[in-house]
Design an enzyme around this catalytic site. Structure first.
Site, PDB file in Angstrom:
ATOM      1  CG  HIS A  86      -6.423   3.227  -7.298  1.00 25.85           C
ATOM      2  ND1 HIS A  86      -7.484   3.971  -6.963  1.00 25.85           N
ATOM      3  CD2 HIS A  86      -5.207   3.502  -7.052  1.00 25.85           C
ATOM      4  CE1 HIS A  86      -6.629   5.292  -6.637  1.00 25.85           C
ATOM      5  NE2 HIS A  86      -5.883   4.485  -6.431  1.00 25.85           N
ATOM      6  CG  ASP A 165      -8.766   8.441   2.511  1.00 27.29           C
ATOM      7  OD1 ASP A 165      -7.754   7.434   3.474  1.00 27.29           O
ATOM      8  OD2 ASP A 165      -8.600   8.531   1.753  1.00 27.29           O
ATOM      9  NE  ARG A 172      -1.005   9.988   4.213  1.00 26.07           N
ATOM     10  CZ  ARG A 172      -1.928   9.007   3.133  1.00 26.07           C
ATOM     11  NH1 ARG A 172      -3.679   8.737   3.440  1.00 26.07           N
ATOM     12  NH2 ARG A 172      -1.279   8.463   2.320  1.00 26.07           N
ATOM     13  CB  SER A 187      -5.329   6.096   1.505  1.00 20.81           C
ATOM     14  OG  SER A 187      -6.002   7.303   1.108  1.00 20.81           O
ATOM     15  CE  LYS A 191      -9.125   7.316  -1.093  1.00 23.94           C
ATOM     16  NZ  LYS A 191      -8.334   8.014  -1.088  1.00 23.94           N
TER      17      LYS A 191
HETATM   18  N1  URA Z   1      -3.921   7.941  -3.583  1.00 22.33           N
HETATM   19  C1  URA Z   1      -5.106   7.868  -1.950  1.00 22.33           C
HETATM   20  O1  URA Z   1      -5.982   7.550  -2.002  1.00 22.33           O
HETATM   21  N2  URA Z   1      -4.416   8.200  -0.895  1.00 22.33           N
HETATM   22  C2  URA Z   1      -3.047   7.924  -0.991  1.00 22.33           C
HETATM   23  O2  URA Z   1      -2.581   8.127   0.947  1.00 22.33           O
HETATM   24  C3  URA Z   1      -2.410   8.398  -1.766  1.00 22.33           C
HETATM   25  C4  URA Z   1      -2.907   8.232  -3.286  1.00 22.33           C
END
Ligand code: URA
Length: 431
Positions: A86, A165, A172, A187, A191
């Site tokens: 990621h 999320d 947010r 967040s 995932k």
């Molecule tokens: N990417 C995400 O998935 N969540 C965040 O809060 C920031 C970047």
């Protein structure tokens, strides 16, 4: 149904700098997902978290509650170990495109759930969608089949994965609470943990074009995410990498696909190749895979390209189709002769965005051919009047605003000034 808590008590607890208890966290995430806690109440809680923080127990519980809001994917039917990467996002960061098929060619299974771009950073799905026919949305069964057959799949996360999320992120975005480290870490990691990978490599970017331009903040974010992954039983490693200068020589959807294909064909810009190989080795290592071949060889001998072609075809794409190009181009020339000593990733990213490569609201369409080609990088000599950038867009009216932000983005010196550039890999953090 009577509720266990009142949202206002939880908001005031965090406002007054108290720790939230595990049951309070479980309830507030669940009740928000069910629509019992209102957006305005969650907004207040998010702002209290941004201002007053959370300790590691609270972050871990908050992450678990987000995971538990939806399904958890399971790859036990796959014979190979799973590994994912990621990136926190940057300008010209197309690494996922060559990396996923490369790791598959070396013996890993890469179940990559990706996102779309928002603002100045591009999104992997937007890039791949510039390939005619390619589909980002797959059912879980289709995803499993591509992973089984090819060893790598890149697709959109389904609605069932961490739904808390999805709601929280949208909130947010409009309440100036994206920047809180506990919220970013939970967040991203909710995932990735729900995605079910056994190993994870995080590429945490720092520098002007990154989400976390301050290296100390990037380090803190990396540490929190590594701790969350490790606690959840995912072998997690983080690399803090440079995003002061754009990665590679392109920023924009089809332009980045073209550059990724060059890397898969054994060429491509040095920084993209180097980071792809470093991340591939980290992923193989974290998943305890004895590579079928060295990743550098897999780029040279066509094995990674073969996996790319199969991965694209399996998702409806035509790997031989001509990539879209923009209708109009405009070349920016170097103003003087000398050494290029700095290039501002943020300015280049915003320019690509203004040319139509990115979106300013969720759901907006992007232009497949829009973006920027970079003709020289810091450390290289340039001559006055030679091309520095080529801008691409379908709508020439967009050139003016892109040129405005590019003003001063590249600094050329004829007096022997030192090149200003972060090292590609700044730090490695292991769980
Ligand atoms: N990417 C995400 O998935 N969540 C965040 O809060 C920031 C970047």
């Amino acid at each position: 149904m009577s509720e266990k808590f009142a949202a206002v008590e939880i908001i005031s607890a965090k406002r007054d700098r108290n720790e939230l208890t595990d049951p309070q966290i479980d309830w507030v995430i669940d009740a928000y997902t069910r629509g019992v806690v209102a957006d305005e109440q969650m907004s207040a809680l998010l702002m209290a978290i941004l201002l007053n923080g959370m300790n590691s127990r609270e972050i871990s519980r908050w992450t678990d509650a987000m995971i538990n809001s939806g399904e958890r994917m399971n790859w036990s039917a796959i014979s190979r170990p799973t590994a994912d990467k990621h990136s926190t996002g940057g300008v010209g960061d197309k690494i996922t495109l060559p990396l996923a098929p490369l790791v598959a060619a070396c013996g890993g299974a890469v179940p990559q759930l990706s996102g779309r771009g928002l603002g100045h950073t591009g999104g992997t799905l937007d890039k791949l969608e510039s390939i005619p026919g390619w589909r980002a949305s797959l059912s879980n069964d289709e995803m499993l089949k591509v992973l089984q057959d090819v060893g790598a799949v890149i697709c959109a996360a389904g609605a069932g994965l961490a739904p808390a999320d999805k709601k929280l992120y949208a909130l947010r975005d409009v309440t100036a609470t994206v920047e809180a480290i506990p919220l970013i870490a939970s967040s991203i990691m909710s995932k990735k943990i729900a995605e079910g990978t056994s190993a994870l490599v995080l590429d945490v970017k720092t520098g002007s074009g990154a989400f976390m331009s301050d290296p100390l903040k990037a380090r803190e974010l990396a540490k929190v995410m590594v701790e969350l992954g490790t606690r959840a039983g995912v072998k997690t490693t983080a690399l803090i990498t440079a995003m002061d200068v754009p990665l590679g020589l392109t920023a924009g959807n089809a332009l980045e696909v073209r550059e990724s294909i060059e890397v898969l064909a054994g060429g491509g810009p040095t920084d993209v190749v180097e980071l792809t190989l470093i991340l591939a080795r980290e992923m193989l290592d974290a998943a305890k895979i004895t590579p079928l071949m060295d990743p550098a060889d897999a780029l040279k001998n066509g094995a990674a390209m073969d996996h790319w072609r199969r991965m694209i075809s399996a998702q409806g794409g035509d790997p031989d189709a001509k990539l879209p190009t923009a209708k109009e181009t405009h070349v920016v020339l170097a103003a003087k002769t000398g050494e290029l000593i700095a290039m501002d990733a943020m300015k280049v990213g915003v320019a690509a965005w203004r040319l139509g490569a990115g979106r300013s609201r969720q759901g907006e369409a992007v232009q497949a051919g829009a973006g920027i080609e970079i003709h020289a990088k810091p450390g290289q000599q340039v001559s006055a009047g030679t091309p520095l950038y080529t801008l691409h867009t379908d709508e020439p009216a967009r050139f003016e605003r892109a040129l405005e932000i590019l003003e001063g983005s590249a600094r050329i010196s004829d007096s022997g000034e030192k090149v200003e550039r972060l090292p590609l890999i700044i730090e490695r953090i292991e769980g």
